[in-house]
Design an enzyme around this catalytic site. Structure first.
Site, PDB file in Angstrom:
ATOM      1  N   LYS A   7       1.061  -1.472   0.024  1.00 57.43           N
ATOM      2  CA  LYS A   7      -0.214  -0.237   0.063  1.00 57.43           C
ATOM      3  C   LYS A   7       0.730   1.034  -0.067  1.00 57.43           C
ATOM      4  O   LYS A   7       0.864   1.858  -0.880  1.00 57.43           O
ATOM      5  CB  LYS A   7      -1.420  -0.123   1.322  1.00 57.43           C
ATOM      6  CG  LYS A   7      -1.924   1.296   1.457  1.00 57.43           C
ATOM      7  CD  LYS A   7      -3.521   0.909   2.591  1.00 57.43           C
ATOM      8  CE  LYS A   7      -2.512   0.938   3.553  1.00 57.43           C
ATOM      9  NZ  LYS A   7      -2.453   1.678   3.931  1.00 57.43           N
ATOM     10  N   SER A   8       2.046   1.048   0.800  1.00 61.33           N
ATOM     11  CA  SER A   8       2.670   2.716   0.894  1.00 61.33           C
ATOM     12  C   SER A   8       3.134   2.351   0.045  1.00 61.33           C
ATOM     13  O   SER A   8       3.526   3.781  -0.838  1.00 61.33           O
ATOM     14  CB  SER A   8       3.708   2.654   2.037  1.00 61.33           C
ATOM     15  OG  SER A   8       3.684   2.713   3.304  1.00 61.33           O
ATOM     16  N   ARG A  12       2.821   5.864  -3.409  1.00 65.53           N
ATOM     17  CA  ARG A  12       4.528   6.799  -4.224  1.00 65.53           C
ATOM     18  C   ARG A  12       4.648   6.550  -5.820  1.00 65.53           C
ATOM     19  O   ARG A  12       4.675   7.664  -6.655  1.00 65.53           O
ATOM     20  CB  ARG A  12       5.665   6.209  -3.617  1.00 65.53           C
ATOM     21  CG  ARG A  12       5.639   6.978  -1.799  1.00 65.53           C
ATOM     22  CD  ARG A  12       6.390   5.390  -0.865  1.00 65.53           C
ATOM     23  NE  ARG A  12       6.905   6.666   0.769  1.00 65.53           N
ATOM     24  CZ  ARG A  12       5.594   6.659   1.875  1.00 65.53           C
ATOM     25  NH1 ARG A  12       4.048   5.836   1.599  1.00 65.53           N
ATOM     26  NH2 ARG A  12       5.215   7.013   3.150  1.00 65.53           N
ATOM     27  N   SER A 149       6.876   9.670  12.210  1.00 67.03           N
ATOM     28  CA  SER A 149       6.111   9.233  11.141  1.00 67.03           C
ATOM     29  C   SER A 149       6.600   8.865   9.800  1.00 67.03           C
ATOM     30  O   SER A 149       7.171  10.502   9.324  1.00 67.03           O
ATOM     31  CB  SER A 149       4.972  10.147  11.120  1.00 67.03           C
ATOM     32  OG  SER A 149       4.007   9.830  10.081  1.00 67.03           O
ATOM     33  N   ASP A 301       2.171  -0.793  11.917  1.00 64.16           N
ATOM     34  CA  ASP A 301       0.752  -1.494  11.288  1.00 64.16           C
ATOM     35  C   ASP A 301       0.276  -3.431  11.887  1.00 64.16           C
ATOM     36  O   ASP A 301      -0.671  -2.959  11.516  1.00 64.16           O
ATOM     37  CB  ASP A 301       0.402  -1.097   9.783  1.00 64.16           C
ATOM     38  CG  ASP A 301       0.562  -0.045   9.039  1.00 64.16           C
ATOM     39  OD1 ASP A 301       0.145   0.753   9.986  1.00 64.16           O
ATOM     40  OD2 ASP A 301       1.100  -0.229   8.149  1.00 64.16           O
ATOM     41  N   LYS A 328      -4.263   6.545  14.881  1.00 64.49           N
ATOM     42  CA  LYS A 328      -4.486   5.756  13.350  1.00 64.49           C
ATOM     43  C   LYS A 328      -6.378   6.423  12.920  1.00 64.49           C
ATOM     44  O   LYS A 328      -6.792   7.139  13.605  1.00 64.49           O
ATOM     45  CB  LYS A 328      -3.970   4.317  13.551  1.00 64.49           C
ATOM     46  CG  LYS A 328      -2.880   4.306  13.651  1.00 64.49           C
ATOM     47  CD  LYS A 328      -2.364   4.280  12.187  1.00 64.49           C
ATOM     48  CE  LYS A 328      -0.596   4.036  11.998  1.00 64.49           C
ATOM     49  NZ  LYS A 328      -0.075   4.313  10.906  1.00 64.49           N
ATOM     50  N   ARG A 332      -5.499   2.450  17.875  1.00 68.08           N
ATOM     51  CA  ARG A 332      -5.618   1.009  18.475  1.00 68.08           C
ATOM     52  C   ARG A 332      -4.760   0.180  19.876  1.00 68.08           C
ATOM     53  O   ARG A 332      -5.085  -0.456  19.920  1.00 68.08           O
ATOM     54  CB  ARG A 332      -4.052   1.157  16.787  1.00 68.08           C
ATOM     55  CG  ARG A 332      -5.183   0.966  15.609  1.00 68.08           C
ATOM     56  CD  ARG A 332      -4.137   0.436  14.328  1.00 68.08           C
ATOM     57  NE  ARG A 332      -5.230   0.940  13.139  1.00 68.08           N
ATOM     58  CZ  ARG A 332      -4.503   1.134  12.501  1.00 68.08           C
ATOM     59  NH1 ARG A 332      -3.076   0.819  11.497  1.00 68.08           N
ATOM     60  NH2 ARG A 332      -4.944   1.095  11.214  1.00 68.08           N
TER      61      ARG A 332
END
Length: 575
Positions: A7-8, A12, A149, A301, A328, A332
């Site tokens: 996903k990351s 990008r 982050s 995650d 998040k 979480r």
């Protein structure tokens, strides 16, 4: 076995197409909602995205709108990376998201961009979306990030690379470095280590085709299911990204005694890619300990999943340094604990740590996803290892990142189905008002209650309120107010549930969502008010942990609380 694209890296890869002067083919991008959230904003910025031969082809179609309003749903990565790239390219736009994303911090990114000259204006709450990008980064320099982050760091890196500015970026810990690896493979002059990144401008050439490897965070779920189910023989997860900043879940389990190894490594756009092999059969695991920021960010995650695995391991496991998880899709830390307890897990959560005492008896149970895809998939994975029947309410939110999750578990022999009539939670919208008000008195057996719910609550308190949806319609809602005048207090003004769904736990789910929101905003108490004669409401709130507030002179009836003749019972619950 394979899993969807990372996903990351998908985010990008898509954004890099804004820099390219030619068509770009993207192979293997993640098909989930968090990545699709970028499609419409990119189209508004002038790109055309089409499907061809199983790949996405992205081409320049127009100059784009001059000041578009770019809506990215609930995807914080889409928002933060987009903001950074807009300032680097000198593009103006408004960036906005859903009610949940509007509560997540953007100042981690905006402050360093402003130091580099960007003109960014908050259009709502300070430090949050929506915001307007009015001007580019236009000077180099050194910036210090307050948090580790990866999204904040990536946003700044995208800005300085796109603008061609020399810059040094300092950060407290190195989290995932996909942006740096991808841009460096395109020619960007980047050098980085555990604490600092230096950019020296160099030509960046985006390739005509970008391949996205499988997501290691998604590979963690079948890997954990294989361990919990004591699957026969090894499980081979192929084509997975093996970036060291993403392998914390696997590395921690290896240290705890799990038979996990990495094979067949190759490089693709600067990313190591290969096979994760998980041994089958019984394995005696030791408790896990995550006590440093670097390890935490390498599995940030997968914290809910790691806690779920830890619940099956005798002894006390501790996952610390995790305060960022409060920001998040849900808090979480809180929702991980709330999800695990129905299974019988002994788990506690504080501001930065989840502690699990495992080895006790666990049982199949109904539990909640709280509308968070990571919580949903961790719950389903644990349930897959327990046997029996468990239900994860709102579990279809897995489609945010892993649409094929159910199919992957099914391939492993797990009997899992998606309930088409399941309810999911989302933030309230003003546009919900006509539907809610149109059926409210039916829900209350004809009692005149609409006067208690004017539109102003939907317009001005949407960001602190929640809706339950079933089959595309509103099935329940809760109107919440974070008191601006009583420190530490949150108030639940109104809760409603379709009578056909009462007794199924939906009211509790709405309140648990609100409790998590209130905690996230530093509130210590939630209050509610009900009529003296509404004993059902009083019993419902007591079951959730509310207690009546003693009235002056004794008893629980507050005379004339809402005006002459309108006595009320006040309720309070500590968080």
């Amino acid at each position: 076995m394979t899993v969807p694209g990372d996903k990351s890296i998908s985010h990008r890869a898509l954004l890099s197409c804004l820099v390219a002067d030619h068509d770009v083919r993207l192979a293997g991008i993640n098909p989930g909602g968090a990545v699709r959230a970028l499609f419409e904003p990119l189209q508004q910025l002038g790109l055309d995205i089409v499907q061809a031969d199983g790949e996405r082809v992205v081409r320049r179609a127009s100059a784009g709108e001059p000041m578009p309003r770019l809506y990215v749903g609930g995807s914080s990565a889409a928002a933060r990376l987009l903001i950074g790239l807009l300032t680097g390219l000198g593009r103006t736009a408004v960036v906005d998201g859903d009610a949940i994303l509007r509560r997540r911090p953007m100042d981690w990114l905006v402050d360093p961009l402003r130091e580099l000259g960007a003109r960014i204006e908050y259009l709502g709450a300070e430090g949050c979306l929506p915001l307007a990008v009015h001007g580019p980064v236009d000077r180099g320099g050194t910036v210090d990030l307050r948090v580790g982050s990866a999204q904040a760091r990536a946003g700044v890196v995208l800005a300085v690379v796109a603008a061609g500015l020399p810059a040094t970026v300092r950060y407290p810990v190195l989290s995932r470095d996909h942006t740096e690896r991808m841009l460096a493979s395109f020619g960007a002059g980047l050098a980085w280590n555990d604490r600092e990144l230096v950019h020296r401008p160099a030509p960046v050439i985006v390739p005509h085709r970008i391949e996205v490897p499988g997501d290691p965070s998604l590979a963690a779920y079948p890997a954990a299911a294989h361990l919990l189910r004591r699957g026969a023989g090894p499980l081979r997860l192929t084509g997975i990204g093996l970036n060291p900043t993403r392998l914390g879940f696997f590395d921690v389990l290896r240290e705890a005694g799990a038979g996990i190894r990495y094979e067949d490594r190759v490089l693709c756009h600067g990313e190591p890619v290969g096979t994760i092999v998980v041994d089958g059969g019984p394995q005696r695991l030791r408790p896990v300990a995550v006590d440093d920021p670097h390890t935490l960010h390498a599995l940030i995650d997968e914290v809910p999943l790691l806690a779920a695995v830890a619940a099956t391991v005798p002894g006390t496991s501790r996952i610390g340094c995790a305060g960022e998880l409060s920001f998040k899709e849900t808090d979480r830390l809180v929702t991980t604990a709330e999800m695990l307890r129905p299974f019988g897990a002994e788990v506690t959560a504080d501001a930065a740590t989840v502690t699990v005492t495992g080895g006790g008896p666990l049982r199949p149970a109904p539990t909640d996803s709280f509308g968070d895809h990571r919580i949903a998939m961790a719950a389903a994975t644990l349930a897959a290892g327990l046997g029996g029947t468990s239900r994860v309410r709102g579990g279809t939110c897995h489609e945010t990142s892993f649409p094929e999750f159910i199919e992957v578990l099914a391939k492993m022999g797990v009997d899992v189905t998606a309930d088409a009539g399941a309810t999911t939670l989302r933030g309230l919208r003003e546009s919900d008002y006509p539907e809610v008000i149109g059926q409210l008195e039916r829900w209350w057996d004809g009692r005149p209650v609409t006067a208690m719910l004017p539109r102003l609550f939907f317009r001005h308190f949407a960001d602190t309120s929640v809706v339950a949806e079933q089959d595309g319609r509103v099935a329940g809602f809760l109107i919440g107010i974070l008191s601006p005048s009583v420190p530490g207090e949150a108030h639940a003004h109104f809760i409603g549930v379709d009578p056909a769904l009462r007794g199924a736990g939906l009211g509790r789910r709405l309140y648990e969502w609100y409790f998590a929101l209130a905690r996230q905003h530093g509130r210590r108490t939630v209050t509610a008010v009900t009529s003296v004669g509404n004993t059902d409401s009083q019993a419902f709130h007591r079951a959730l942990g509310f207690e009546p507030v003693a009235a002056p002179g004794g008893g629980t009836v507050w005379a004339d609380w809402d005006g002459p003749g309108h006595d009320r019972v006040r309720l309070e619950r500590a968080l």
